[in-house]
Scaffold this motif. Sequence first.
Motif, PDB file in Angstrom:
ATOM      1  N   ILE A  38      47.845  54.207  13.167  1.00  0.00           N
ATOM      2  CA  ILE A  38      47.017  55.389  12.888  1.00  0.00           C
ATOM      3  C   ILE A  38      47.817  56.701  12.822  1.00  0.00           C
ATOM      4  O   ILE A  38      47.634  57.475  11.874  1.00  0.00           O
ATOM      5  N   PRO A  39      48.687  57.012  13.783  1.00  0.00           N
ATOM      6  CA  PRO A  39      49.440  58.270  13.664  1.00  0.00           C
ATOM      7  C   PRO A  39      50.238  58.357  12.369  1.00  0.00           C
ATOM      8  O   PRO A  39      50.398  59.453  11.800  1.00  0.00           O
ATOM      9  N   GLU A  40      50.722  57.239  11.905  1.00  0.00           N
ATOM     10  CA  GLU A  40      51.510  57.269  10.676  1.00  0.00           C
ATOM     11  C   GLU A  40      50.631  57.349   9.443  1.00  0.00           C
ATOM     12  O   GLU A  40      50.950  58.063   8.483  1.00  0.00           O
ATOM     13  N   ALA A  46      47.594  60.914  16.987  1.00  0.00           N
ATOM     14  CA  ALA A  46      46.261  60.330  17.166  1.00  0.00           C
ATOM     15  C   ALA A  46      46.429  58.946  17.764  1.00  0.00           C
ATOM     16  O   ALA A  46      47.508  58.358  17.703  1.00  0.00           O
ATOM     17  N   CYS A  47      45.372  58.454  18.347  1.00  0.00           N
ATOM     18  CA  CYS A  47      45.339  57.099  18.901  1.00  0.00           C
ATOM     19  C   CYS A  47      46.258  56.959  20.119  1.00  0.00           C
ATOM     20  O   CYS A  47      45.903  57.341  21.217  1.00  0.00           O
ATOM     21  N   PHE A  48      47.427  56.436  19.921  1.00  0.00           N
ATOM     22  CA  PHE A  48      48.408  56.220  20.989  1.00  0.00           C
ATOM     23  C   PHE A  48      47.850  55.391  22.146  1.00  0.00           C
ATOM     24  O   PHE A  48      48.266  55.554  23.301  1.00  0.00           O
ATOM     25  N   LEU A  49      46.894  54.518  21.859  1.00  0.00           N
ATOM     26  CA  LEU A  49      46.364  53.650  22.918  1.00  0.00           C
ATOM     27  C   LEU A  49      47.438  52.699  23.439  1.00  0.00           C
ATOM     28  O   LEU A  49      47.413  52.313  24.606  1.00  0.00           O
ATOM     29  N   CYS A  50      48.357  52.325  22.565  1.00  0.00           N
ATOM     30  CA  CYS A  50      49.457  51.464  23.027  1.00  0.00           C
ATOM     31  C   CYS A  50      50.285  52.184  24.084  1.00  0.00           C
ATOM     32  O   CYS A  50      50.669  51.605  25.101  1.00  0.00           O
ATOM     33  N   PRO A  83      43.528  49.520  17.885  1.00  0.00           N
ATOM     34  CA  PRO A  83      42.302  49.431  17.074  1.00  0.00           C
ATOM     35  C   PRO A  83      42.485  48.783  15.702  1.00  0.00           C
ATOM     36  O   PRO A  83      41.680  47.931  15.318  1.00  0.00           O
ATOM     37  N   PRO A  84      43.516  49.135  14.917  1.00  0.00           N
ATOM     38  CA  PRO A  84      43.638  48.509  13.593  1.00  0.00           C
ATOM     39  C   PRO A  84      44.483  47.233  13.595  1.00  0.00           C
ATOM     40  O   PRO A  84      44.870  46.754  12.534  1.00  0.00           O
ATOM     41  N   ASN A  85      44.745  46.693  14.785  1.00  0.00           N
ATOM     42  CA  ASN A  85      45.578  45.480  14.885  1.00  0.00           C
ATOM     43  C   ASN A  85      46.933  45.667  14.196  1.00  0.00           C
ATOM     44  O   ASN A  85      47.390  44.799  13.453  1.00  0.00           O
TER      45      ASN A  85
END
Length: 97
Positions: A38-40, A46-50, A83-85
Amino acid sequence: MEQRDKYISGICTPAIGEAGKTGDWSDLKPVIDHSKCIPETKGKAACFLCWLYCPDGVVTMSIPVEIDLDYCKGCGICAEECPPNAIRMVRKVECDE
Ligand code: SF4
Ligand code: SF4
């Protein structure tokens, strides 16, 4: 000890333990498909859930997201939470089967 990521609040900091670097004994490693990350794809933070969920603090909150495989233990939480696998876990060494 070197602080690897200034944003981590610090439950743990990647460091060499008695069993060596955790990345040395893991079977699996995460591989990021940067075309899905997502950030890319958004071109912004954004995101950075990992980064958030990695228990070893080895994921950077950066574009592109990077993972320090020296200390990644191959748990797969980042792949589960993405989220987007965009992250898949692959074997580090293929066995002769
Ligand atoms: S969780 Fe997935 S989409 Fe989100 S920053 Fe990490 S790799 Fe990218
Ligand atoms: S596999 Fe586990 S230790 Fe490695 S980057 Fe993902 S969440 Fe962190």
